[in-house]
Design an enzyme around this catalytic site. Structure first.
Site, PDB file in Angstrom:
ATOM      1  N   PHE A 134       0.959  -1.266   0.033  1.00  0.00           N
ATOM      2  CA  PHE A 134       0.146   0.040   0.121  1.00  0.00           C
ATOM      3  C   PHE A 134       0.889   1.335   0.032  1.00  0.00           C
ATOM      4  O   PHE A 134       1.691   1.492   1.063  1.00  0.00           O
ATOM      5  CB  PHE A 134      -0.882   0.162   1.447  1.00  0.00           C
ATOM      6  CG  PHE A 134      -1.966   1.465   1.223  1.00  0.00           C
ATOM      7  CD1 PHE A 134      -2.931   1.059   0.525  1.00  0.00           C
ATOM      8  CD2 PHE A 134      -1.561   2.578   1.784  1.00  0.00           C
ATOM      9  CE1 PHE A 134      -3.877   2.368   0.357  1.00  0.00           C
ATOM     10  CE2 PHE A 134      -2.477   3.529   1.842  1.00  0.00           C
ATOM     11  CZ  PHE A 134      -3.725   3.416   0.751  1.00  0.00           C
ATOM     12  N   ASP A 219       9.387   3.034   1.904  1.00  0.00           N
ATOM     13  CA  ASP A 219       8.496   3.668   2.017  1.00  0.00           C
ATOM     14  C   ASP A 219       7.996   3.833   3.909  1.00  0.00           C
ATOM     15  O   ASP A 219       7.506   2.670   4.071  1.00  0.00           O
ATOM     16  CB  ASP A 219       6.964   2.931   1.524  1.00  0.00           C
ATOM     17  CG  ASP A 219       5.779   3.884   1.981  1.00  0.00           C
ATOM     18  OD1 ASP A 219       5.703   4.589   2.624  1.00  0.00           O
ATOM     19  OD2 ASP A 219       4.874   3.842   0.975  1.00  0.00           O
ATOM     20  N   LYS A 248       2.569  11.601   6.875  1.00  0.00           N
ATOM     21  CA  LYS A 248       1.595  11.271   7.898  1.00  0.00           C
ATOM     22  C   LYS A 248       2.133  12.152   9.079  1.00  0.00           C
ATOM     23  O   LYS A 248       1.866  13.317   9.521  1.00  0.00           O
ATOM     24  CB  LYS A 248       1.517   9.963   8.111  1.00  0.00           C
ATOM     25  CG  LYS A 248       0.605   9.261   6.983  1.00  0.00           C
ATOM     26  CD  LYS A 248       0.260   7.879   7.469  1.00  0.00           C
ATOM     27  CE  LYS A 248      -0.387   7.273   6.199  1.00  0.00           C
ATOM     28  NZ  LYS A 248      -1.499   7.578   5.548  1.00  0.00           N
TER      29      LYS A 248
END
Length: 398
Positions: A134, A219, A248
């Site tokens: 993801f 990531d 984030k």
């Protein structure tokens, strides 16, 4: 009247709770009921809701200047880039807004490096990715997703990606060729249910990339910035990627901030006009990001994660041993995936909310727990009390 249901596109299916305030690890709905937030904005709220230091930094910048665009310099961006690079052990920073933008930026950069430095033939570059990955939901990113919900009916898809099973070093090796420019992987897969690879996987990928002049892109958008008790999840295996994507928690839950950090000879291939972002690197984002980096440098959140992690593992093991529906769990730092055999993850989250705990399901029967990193022992007790009660409720109704 349900204004969200009427006026918003239905790309989310939220629990029927309307939040209006939050402090620390707790939020409050419009009726005044409090909930322990064990999602923390998918790790965007690592420092908790309305963190005083971060709010203070944002307010100070709001009174000065919030936006200039990269057409001009601003006094926050240079210091932010230096401080973030030093914290990450990197040489260069490229600021963006969202995590998906950071991943798109890393992909473009890796391809440009492949053509301009590695001398890959035009339009032949390939990037190896992992199954169950993801990295966002933009068109390019879903082109190498195997999640039907994210991918179906959004083609045609972007070419140039090869998929290996996550954790399978031999499969990664077999997919490499002279035109491979990068391997893109989450060190720990978040959306897939907090999936931790075999201990030899990430070091092995690092070695393969070094030997074959291939970039390793990590990531760390969900896994980084303290979630695992280390600065980055890659630190768990003493692996240094060539590029990292961050996001984030970098914006402290206040503003969207992301970045690609890494080697100057890789990010340095980009020239003016070849990539950009209207809001990327704006003074407000940079000011908040600077305070985030300062807090991470102090290390209090990481220390709290390391202190509470054994307690979290023990609590999960106790639930698994109790025979109330937990069939498996994964755990690292303050990050867990709990898989159940009775009912769905969505049903468990609904029952958790009834007991004052907020969490998010993923992939059918798994619930992720990713509370703010500054949660207390008492908060953790509340989390496990709610989880136990919700599991008992679910077992009685299924």
């Amino acid at each position: 009247m349900d204004q969200e249901g009427t006026w918003l596109a239905h790309n989310y299916h939220p629990l029927d709770i309307v939040i209006h305030a939050g402090h620390g690890a707790w939020v409050e709905d419009v009726q005044g009921r409090r909930y322990l937030d064990c999602l923390a904005g998918y790790s965007a709220l690592n420092f908790g809701h309305t963190n005083r230091r971060l709010v203070r930094a944002a307010k100070a910048q709001l009174d000065t200047i919030t936006m200039t665009s990269r057409a001009f310099r601003n006094d926050q961006l240079g210091p932010f880039a230096r401080e973030l690079a030093e914290f990450a052990g990197a040489e260069m920073v490229l600021p963006m807004n969202t995590g998906a933008e950071a991943v798109e930026t890393a992909i473009k950069t890796a391809r440009a490096w492949g053509y301009r430095v590695k001398a890959v033939p035009e339009n032949r570059a390939n990037i190896i990715v992992m199954g169950s990955n993801f990295h966002g939901r933009t068109t390019t990113v879903i082109s190498f997703s195997d999640d039907d919900d994210a991918r179906s009916d959004f083609g045609p898809y972007t070419a140039g990606f090869r998929m290996a099973p996550f954790g399978d070093l031999g499969a990664v090796r077999d997919l490499m060729d002279d035109n491979t420019v990068a391997v893109l992987t989450e060190p720990i897969q978040g959306e897939a249910g907090v999936i931790i690879p075999p201990p030899s996987f990430l070091p092995g990928v690092r070695q393969l990339c070094t030997e074959n002049n291939i970039l390793l892109i990590a990531d760390e958008i969900q896994s980084g910035l303290g979630r695992t008790g280390t600065n980055f999840a890659c630190d768990l295996w003493a692996v240094t990627p060539d590029l990292m994507t961050l996001g984030k928690a970098l914006g402290g839950g206040i503003v969207p901030v992301s970045a690609v950090v890494g080697r100057a000879d890789v990010l340095g291939v980009l020239e003016p006009g070849q990539h950009g972002s209207t809001f990327g690197g704006n003074p407000l984002s940079a000011a908040v990001g600077r305070e985030v980096v300062q807090m991470l440098n102090e290390g209090d959140c990481q220390a709290n994660v390391r202190e509470l992690a054994p307690r979290m593992h023990a609590g999960l093991q106790e639930l698994a041993d109790a025979g109330i529906g937990v069939v498996n769990f994964t755990h690292v730092g303050l990050w867990s995936g709990v898989t159940i055999d009775s009912g769905s993850g969505r049903e468990l989250c609904e029952r958790l909310a009834a007991h004052g705990v907020l969490a998010k399901d993923t992939h059918g029967h798994t619930v992720r727990l990713s509370p703010p990193l500054m949660m207390s022992r008492g908060d953790m007790d509340v989390m496990f009390e709610g989880l136990s009660a919700a599991l008992h409720d679910l077992a009685r109704t299924n």
